[in-house]
Design a protein around this motif. Structure first.
Motif, PDB file in Angstrom:
ATOM      1  N   SER A  37       0.631  -1.715  -0.113  1.00  9.14           N
ATOM      2  CA  SER A  37      -0.347  -0.270  -0.013  1.00  9.14           C
ATOM      3  C   SER A  37       0.973   1.076   0.093  1.00  9.14           C
ATOM      4  O   SER A  37       1.989   1.029   0.704  1.00  9.14           O
ATOM      5  CB  SER A  37      -0.981   0.236   1.373  1.00  9.14           C
ATOM      6  OG  SER A  37      -1.431  -1.345   1.283  1.00  9.14           O
ATOM      7  N   CYS A  38       0.371   2.251  -0.500  1.00  8.81           N
ATOM      8  CA  CYS A  38       1.258   3.879  -0.451  1.00  8.81           C
ATOM      9  C   CYS A  38      -0.031   4.836  -0.284  1.00  8.81           C
ATOM     10  O   CYS A  38      -1.139   5.007  -1.052  1.00  8.81           O
ATOM     11  CB  CYS A  38       1.527   3.681  -1.785  1.00  8.81           C
ATOM     12  SG  CYS A  38       2.453   5.439  -1.803  1.00  8.81           S
ATOM     13  N   ALA A  39       0.376   5.334   0.864  1.00  6.26           N
ATOM     14  CA  ALA A  39      -0.888   6.182   1.453  1.00  6.26           C
ATOM     15  C   ALA A  39      -0.524   7.454   1.344  1.00  6.26           C
ATOM     16  O   ALA A  39       0.936   7.637   1.164  1.00  6.26           O
ATOM     17  CB  ALA A  39      -1.190   6.368   3.020  1.00  6.26           C
ATOM     18  N   ALA A  40      -0.862   8.860   0.458  1.00  7.42           N
ATOM     19  CA  ALA A  40      -1.224   9.533   0.107  1.00  7.42           C
ATOM     20  C   ALA A  40      -1.670  11.028   0.884  1.00  7.42           C
ATOM     21  O   ALA A  40      -2.403  11.144   1.703  1.00  7.42           O
ATOM     22  CB  ALA A  40      -1.254   9.949  -1.342  1.00  7.42           C
ATOM     23  N   SER A  41      -0.932  11.912   0.992  1.00 13.47           N
ATOM     24  CA  SER A  41      -1.111  12.890   2.303  1.00 13.47           C
ATOM     25  C   SER A  41      -1.458  14.349   1.444  1.00 13.47           C
ATOM     26  O   SER A  41      -0.970  13.875  -0.170  1.00 13.47           O
ATOM     27  CB  SER A  41      -0.154  12.986   3.355  1.00 13.47           C
ATOM     28  OG  SER A  41       0.761  14.072   2.797  1.00 13.47           O
ATOM     29  N   GLY A  42      -1.938  15.108   1.517  1.00 17.99           N
ATOM     30  CA  GLY A  42      -2.158  16.285   0.219  1.00 17.99           C
ATOM     31  C   GLY A  42      -3.948  16.469  -0.852  1.00 17.99           C
ATOM     32  O   GLY A  42      -4.133  15.356  -0.469  1.00 17.99           O
ATOM     33  N   ARG A  43      -3.532  17.103  -1.536  1.00 18.74           N
ATOM     34  CA  ARG A  43      -5.206  17.013  -2.445  1.00 18.74           C
ATOM     35  C   ARG A  43      -5.014  16.679  -3.157  1.00 18.74           C
ATOM     36  O   ARG A  43      -4.001  16.792  -4.041  1.00 18.74           O
ATOM     37  CB  ARG A  43      -4.968  18.507  -2.000  1.00 18.74           C
ATOM     38  CG  ARG A  43      -5.266  19.637  -0.596  1.00 18.74           C
ATOM     39  CD  ARG A  43      -5.649  20.575  -0.691  1.00 18.74           C
ATOM     40  NE  ARG A  43      -6.924  21.204  -1.721  1.00 18.74           N
ATOM     41  CZ  ARG A  43      -7.101  22.557  -1.424  1.00 18.74           C
ATOM     42  NH1 ARG A  43      -5.962  23.776  -1.646  1.00 18.74           N
ATOM     43  NH2 ARG A  43      -7.542  22.857  -2.198  1.00 18.74           N
ATOM     44  N   PHE A  44      -6.041  16.559  -4.177  1.00 20.99           N
ATOM     45  CA  PHE A  44      -5.998  16.911  -5.373  1.00 20.99           C
ATOM     46  C   PHE A  44      -5.394  14.892  -5.578  1.00 20.99           C
ATOM     47  O   PHE A  44      -4.467  14.926  -6.830  1.00 20.99           O
ATOM     48  CB  PHE A  44      -5.081  17.762  -6.322  1.00 20.99           C
ATOM     49  CG  PHE A  44      -5.601  18.433  -6.197  1.00 20.99           C
ATOM     50  CD1 PHE A  44      -5.304  19.404  -5.685  1.00 20.99           C
ATOM     51  CD2 PHE A  44      -7.261  18.979  -6.042  1.00 20.99           C
ATOM     52  CE1 PHE A  44      -5.535  21.247  -5.033  1.00 20.99           C
ATOM     53  CE2 PHE A  44      -7.746  20.428  -5.852  1.00 20.99           C
ATOM     54  CZ  PHE A  44      -6.419  21.479  -5.137  1.00 20.99           C
ATOM     55  N   PHE A  45      -5.491  13.950  -5.202  1.00 20.07           N
ATOM     56  CA  PHE A  45      -4.324  12.606  -5.698  1.00 20.07           C
ATOM     57  C   PHE A  45      -5.292  12.563  -6.564  1.00 20.07           C
ATOM     58  O   PHE A  45      -4.513  11.839  -7.476  1.00 20.07           O
ATOM     59  CB  PHE A  45      -5.315  11.784  -3.773  1.00 20.07           C
ATOM     60  CG  PHE A  45      -4.231  10.677  -3.850  1.00 20.07           C
ATOM     61  CD1 PHE A  45      -5.603   9.531  -4.699  1.00 20.07           C
ATOM     62  CD2 PHE A  45      -3.322  10.165  -3.972  1.00 20.07           C
ATOM     63  CE1 PHE A  45      -4.984   8.083  -4.801  1.00 20.07           C
ATOM     64  CE2 PHE A  45      -2.938   8.755  -3.756  1.00 20.07           C
ATOM     65  CZ  PHE A  45      -3.973   8.080  -4.483  1.00 20.07           C
ATOM     66  N   SER A  46      -6.945  12.059  -7.035  1.00 24.95           N
ATOM     67  CA  SER A  46      -7.541  11.995  -8.130  1.00 24.95           C
ATOM     68  C   SER A  46      -7.021  12.106  -9.332  1.00 24.95           C
ATOM     69  O   SER A  46      -6.980  11.662 -10.425  1.00 24.95           O
ATOM     70  CB  SER A  46      -8.197  12.056  -7.648  1.00 24.95           C
ATOM     71  OG  SER A  46      -9.202  13.317  -8.115  1.00 24.95           O
ATOM     72  N   ASN A  47      -5.691  13.551  -8.850  1.00 28.08           N
ATOM     73  CA  ASN A  47      -5.283  14.239 -10.171  1.00 28.08           C
ATOM     74  C   ASN A  47      -4.272  13.866 -10.823  1.00 28.08           C
ATOM     75  O   ASN A  47      -2.717  14.431 -11.402  1.00 28.08           O
ATOM     76  CB  ASN A  47      -5.039  16.089  -9.924  1.00 28.08           C
ATOM     77  CG  ASN A  47      -6.263  16.276 -10.381  1.00 28.08           C
ATOM     78  OD1 ASN A  47      -7.338  15.789 -11.160  1.00 28.08           O
ATOM     79  ND2 ASN A  47      -6.663  17.485  -9.167  1.00 28.08           N
ATOM     80  N   TYR A  48      -3.261  12.523  -9.820  1.00 27.89           N
ATOM     81  CA  TYR A  48      -2.328  12.034 -10.065  1.00 27.89           C
ATOM     82  C   TYR A  48      -1.603  10.445 -10.310  1.00 27.89           C
ATOM     83  O   TYR A  48      -2.566  10.278 -10.544  1.00 27.89           O
ATOM     84  CB  TYR A  48      -1.353  12.119  -8.255  1.00 27.89           C
ATOM     85  CG  TYR A  48      -0.952  13.344  -7.978  1.00 27.89           C
ATOM     86  CD1 TYR A  48      -1.460  14.311  -6.985  1.00 27.89           C
ATOM     87  CD2 TYR A  48       0.669  13.620  -9.168  1.00 27.89           C
ATOM     88  CE1 TYR A  48      -1.236  14.948  -6.046  1.00 27.89           C
ATOM     89  CE2 TYR A  48       0.449  15.543  -7.795  1.00 27.89           C
ATOM     90  CZ  TYR A  48       0.360  15.368  -6.574  1.00 27.89           C
ATOM     91  OH  TYR A  48       0.251  16.610  -6.281  1.00 27.89           O
TER      92      TYR A  48
END
Length: 126
Positions: free
Chosen positions: A21-32
């Motif tokens: 798993s790789c958990a991301a912080s921050g915004r706009f995850f769906s745009n990456y």
């Protein structure tokens, strides 16, 4: 700013499975667009898999095609890598990385990625 934290690595016997798993912080995850890379001891980093930010297109290295599956859950800001039929040569530190609205076809080199995690170690015993 995006922070990525990988988890799920460990020691497994050949033929076994793991789910990274790789958990991301921050915004706009769906745009990456998101990618998984790995680096074995004494070897260069190599591309493993990628998933697009639109349409959920995927791409895999030939060495893992049919054994590994990449997926993402935008509601959880997380990307996964399911590793099946593991081989000793899959032993490596696995990293996730992001590319803003990236084309997965251009991600295989690993250059130009926006953010990287610190990695999780996968060890496959024979």
């Amino acid at each position: 700013q995006v922070q990525l934290v990988e988890s799920g690595g460990g020691l497994v016997q050949a033929g076994g499975s793991l789910r990274l798993s790789c958990a991301a912080s921050g915004r706009f995850f769906s745009n990456y667009a998101l990618g998984w890379f790995r680096q074995a001891p004494g070897k260069e980093r190599e591309f493993v898999a990628a998933i697009g930010w639109i349409g959920r297109s995927t791409g895999y290295a030939d060495s893992v095609k049919g054994r590994f599956t990449i997926s993402r859950d935008n509601a959880k800001n997380t990307v996964y890598l399911q590793l099946n039929s593991l081989k000793p040569e899959d032993t490596a530190v696995y990293y996730c990385a992001t590319k803003w609205k990236g084309d997965i076809a251009t991600m295989t080199s690993g250059y130009g990625m926006d953010y990287w995690g610190k990695g999780t170690l996968v060890t496959v015993s024979s």
